[in-house]
Enzyme design. Structure first.
Site, PDB file in Angstrom:
ATOM      1  N   SER A  20      36.960  45.921  28.966  1.00 23.78           N
ATOM      2  CA  SER A  20      37.006  46.542  30.134  1.00 23.78           C
ATOM      3  C   SER A  20      36.951  47.914  30.068  1.00 23.78           C
ATOM      4  O   SER A  20      36.341  48.841  30.373  1.00 23.78           O
ATOM      5  CB  SER A  20      38.309  46.174  31.007  1.00 23.78           C
ATOM      6  OG  SER A  20      38.204  44.907  31.536  1.00 23.78           O
ATOM      7  N   SER A 166      39.891  42.337  42.910  1.00 21.79           N
ATOM      8  CA  SER A 166      39.120  42.503  42.102  1.00 21.79           C
ATOM      9  C   SER A 166      38.609  43.732  41.446  1.00 21.79           C
ATOM     10  O   SER A 166      38.665  44.753  42.220  1.00 21.79           O
ATOM     11  CB  SER A 166      37.447  42.012  42.429  1.00 21.79           C
ATOM     12  OG  SER A 166      36.519  42.490  41.559  1.00 21.79           O
ATOM     13  N   GLN A 168      36.573  44.952  39.636  1.00 23.86           N
ATOM     14  CA  GLN A 168      35.103  45.326  39.576  1.00 23.86           C
ATOM     15  C   GLN A 168      35.025  46.010  40.921  1.00 23.86           C
ATOM     16  O   GLN A 168      34.138  46.957  40.890  1.00 23.86           O
ATOM     17  CB  GLN A 168      34.360  44.346  39.287  1.00 23.86           C
ATOM     18  CG  GLN A 168      34.622  43.681  37.773  1.00 23.86           C
ATOM     19  CD  GLN A 168      33.947  42.630  37.167  1.00 23.86           C
ATOM     20  OE1 GLN A 168      33.019  41.912  37.941  1.00 23.86           O
ATOM     21  NE2 GLN A 168      33.823  42.211  35.974  1.00 23.86           N
ATOM     22  N   ASP A 300      41.777  36.222  33.368  1.00 22.44           N
ATOM     23  CA  ASP A 300      40.875  35.981  32.316  1.00 22.44           C
ATOM     24  C   ASP A 300      41.480  35.146  31.253  1.00 22.44           C
ATOM     25  O   ASP A 300      40.839  34.471  30.233  1.00 22.44           O
ATOM     26  CB  ASP A 300      40.172  37.303  31.375  1.00 22.44           C
ATOM     27  CG  ASP A 300      39.156  37.925  32.427  1.00 22.44           C
ATOM     28  OD1 ASP A 300      38.637  37.514  33.490  1.00 22.44           O
ATOM     29  OD2 ASP A 300      39.197  39.329  32.138  1.00 22.44           O
ATOM     30  N   LYS A 327      33.516  33.131  37.807  1.00 24.22           N
ATOM     31  CA  LYS A 327      33.302  33.654  36.505  1.00 24.22           C
ATOM     32  C   LYS A 327      32.166  33.465  36.057  1.00 24.22           C
ATOM     33  O   LYS A 327      31.165  32.812  36.339  1.00 24.22           O
ATOM     34  CB  LYS A 327      34.647  33.536  35.767  1.00 24.22           C
ATOM     35  CG  LYS A 327      35.999  34.232  36.493  1.00 24.22           C
ATOM     36  CD  LYS A 327      36.030  35.786  36.559  1.00 24.22           C
ATOM     37  CE  LYS A 327      37.127  36.213  37.214  1.00 24.22           C
ATOM     38  NZ  LYS A 327      37.016  37.631  37.395  1.00 24.22           N
ATOM     39  N   ARG A 331      35.356  28.248  35.950  1.00 26.39           N
ATOM     40  CA  ARG A 331      36.334  27.948  34.920  1.00 26.39           C
ATOM     41  C   ARG A 331      37.499  26.928  34.997  1.00 26.39           C
ATOM     42  O   ARG A 331      37.987  26.374  34.058  1.00 26.39           O
ATOM     43  CB  ARG A 331      36.992  29.464  34.491  1.00 26.39           C
ATOM     44  CG  ARG A 331      36.071  30.470  33.622  1.00 26.39           C
ATOM     45  CD  ARG A 331      36.530  31.414  33.104  1.00 26.39           C
ATOM     46  NE  ARG A 331      36.108  32.286  32.398  1.00 26.39           N
ATOM     47  CZ  ARG A 331      35.807  33.628  32.273  1.00 26.39           C
ATOM     48  NH1 ARG A 331      36.949  34.262  32.412  1.00 26.39           N
ATOM     49  NH2 ARG A 331      34.959  34.144  31.439  1.00 26.39           N
TER      50      ARG A 331
HETATM   51  C1  S3P Z   1      37.115  43.298  34.870  1.00 30.35           C
HETATM   52  C2  S3P Z   1      37.687  42.631  35.964  1.00 30.35           C
HETATM   53  C3  S3P Z   1      37.793  41.369  36.239  1.00 30.35           C
HETATM   54  C4  S3P Z   1      37.554  40.425  34.931  1.00 30.35           C
HETATM   55  C5  S3P Z   1      36.632  40.839  34.206  1.00 30.35           C
HETATM   56  C6  S3P Z   1      36.452  42.277  33.609  1.00 30.35           C
HETATM   57  C7  S3P Z   1      36.872  44.511  34.907  1.00 30.35           C
HETATM   58  O1  S3P Z   1      36.834  40.680  36.994  1.00 30.35           O
HETATM   59  O2  S3P Z   1      37.770  39.055  34.984  1.00 30.35           O
HETATM   60  O3  S3P Z   1      36.393  40.044  32.826  1.00 30.35           O
HETATM   61  O4  S3P Z   1      36.508  45.003  33.613  1.00 30.35           O
HETATM   62  O5  S3P Z   1      37.157  45.281  35.792  1.00 30.35           O
HETATM   63  P1  S3P Z   1      37.025  40.758  38.784  1.00 30.35           P
HETATM   64  O6  S3P Z   1      36.908  42.167  39.291  1.00 30.35           O
HETATM   65  O7  S3P Z   1      35.824  40.007  39.214  1.00 30.35           O
HETATM   66  O8  S3P Z   1      38.314  40.018  39.058  1.00 30.35           O
END
Ligand code: S3P
Length: 408
Positions: A20, A166, A168, A300, A327, A331
């Site tokens: 990340s 999330s 992201q 994760d 994911k 999962r």
């Molecule tokens: C991540 C956020 C998570 C995680 C992913 C990486 C990131 O996803 O599962 O492996 O780097 O912001 P989500 O935002 O969909 O929860």
């Protein structure tokens, strides 16, 4: 990959840089002015896709694969140019969702594409808030990639409560708000990783001029070895220089609650991120209940937590983890299906798993479901089971941990 059960794990391991944080360093380095040097960056399929996308937009990179070091010749906030080709995010949800936030604020159009898995992952979660900000972004059925992004007249700040936990989505809005008028307020009910906030502050401190970044080791990659040492008798390991940001260490808290012997020492800060050394030695584990309040901090790690639970005494119940369905694979289904082949008593739920830990496990031939975290979780299970297991299509580990099998 064939893996035989082993008697113990010992030694000192350094895990690759955090995925990340690596994505975010590439993004902020590209939109800052001048040279950014990123040390200990993860160079895996996912992060190389992010680099490739910025190369298509005119950013130059010097990639030193031997030393996991990248030099980025950033062009500043307005320095990206229109890509001549679609931006291929491959398997990487982080690349697609974060870049969408950045791209709605640009003066050119772009098209974001991904592999089969990514093409079936939900993008309405970013399309909705980015469109509310005035962004011009469209997906297939307004939900799936490819995403078509056009220049918009004016982006405005937004007050937005995240409907799904999330990082992201949060990050996409944060990146768009760099290019929008007025303030944005993002409200999250459940904690998610805060690396974007931390790195945004770090680059803002110098008004988006290039910086030196050190990427701490990935606690999600460390988790595989933390569990291996916790479930295989006589094991004792040290994991050096791992990121121990509170928003990511739910797995350590849960394992400790199960009885694991884990200590974090020598914590220090690097570019706004805490980093420490993790000491783990074998201890018998007990099943527990993991509920919604925790899943955001270990989303994760649930596949490897299921493996730990399979070796624990008693039952482990994981709830509030419906996000696992969206994911790289579903999962909940994939880990339950494959661990059953190893004789684990595991039941999938709509939002989690129930794992009964007393069974004697057996070696098996298992599938990865084209999912790096399933591949690595099953590999650790195989290490802890007497006899030889086979992990089919194990190359999927390259998404986040290319030298995983060398370390094993
Ligand atoms: C991540 C956020 C998570 C995680 C992913 C990486 C990131 O996803 O599962 O492996 O780097 O912001 P989500 O935002 O969909 O929860």
């Amino acid at each position: 990959m064939k893996i035989k059960g082993i008697k113990k794990v010992t030694g000192e391991i350094s895990v690759p840089g955090d995925k990340s944080i690596s994505h975010r360093a590439i993004i902020f380095g590209s939109i800052s002015k001048g040279e950014t040097i990123v040390n200990n960056i993860l160079l895996s399929e996912d992060t190389l896709n992010t680099i490739q996308c910025f190369m298509e937009m005119g950013i130059e990179f010097d990639i030193d694969e031997k030393n996991n070091r990248v030099k980025i010749m950033g062009k500043g906030l307005g320095g990206l140019r229109e890509p001549k080709k679609p931006l291929d995010c491959g398997n990487s949800g982080t690349t697609m969702r974060l870049l969408s936030g950045l791209l709605v604020g640009q003066k050119f159009k772009s098209l974001l594409i991904g592999d089969d898995s990514l093409s079936n992952r939900p993008m309405d979660r970013i399309i909705v808030p980015l469109a509310k900000m005035g962004g011009n972004i469209k997906g297939v059925q307004n939900k799936y990639p490819p995403l078509e992004i056009g220049p918009s007249e004016q982006l405005n700040g937004i007050i937005y409560e995240l409907p799904v936990a999330s990082a992201q989505v949060k990050s996409a809005i944060l990146l768009a708000s760099i290019y929008s008028k007025g303030e944005s307020v993002i409200i999250e009910k459940k904690t998610t990783r805060d690396h974007t906030e931390r790195m945004l502050d770090f680059f803002r401190e110098k008004e988006f001029h290039g910086r030196r970044v050190y990427v701490p080791g990935d606690v999600s990659s460390a988790a595989y070895f933390i569990v291996a040492a916790s479930i295989i008798k006589d094991s004792r390991i040290v994991l050096k220089d791992v990121g121990v940001n509170q928003t990511r260490t739910g797995i350590i808290d849960v394992l400790k609650e199960m009885g694991a012997n884990i200590e974090i020492k020598n914590v220090r800060m690097v570019n706004n991120e805490p980093m420490g050394d993790i000491y783990v030695s074998y201890a018998p584990l007990k099943g527990i209940r993991v509920d919604e309040s925790l899943t955001g901090r270990l989303i994760d790690e649930i596949p490897i937590l299921a493996v730990a639970a399979a070796f624990a005494e008693g039952t482990t119940t994981i709830r509030g983890a419906e996000e696992l369905k969206f994911k790289e694979s579903n999962r909940i289904e994939s880990i339950a299906k494959e661990l059953r082949k190893m004789s684990v008593d595991i039941v999938p739920l709509p939002d989690g798993l129930i794992i009964k830990g007393e069974n004697k496990l057996t070696p098996a031939r298992v599938n990865t479901h084209k999912d790096h975290r399933i591949a690595m979780a099953l590999s650790i299970a195989a290490m802890a089971i007497e006899g030889e297991s086979e992990i089919l299509d194990s190359h999927w580990v390259n998404i986040s941990y290319p030298n995983f099998y060398d370390i094993i």
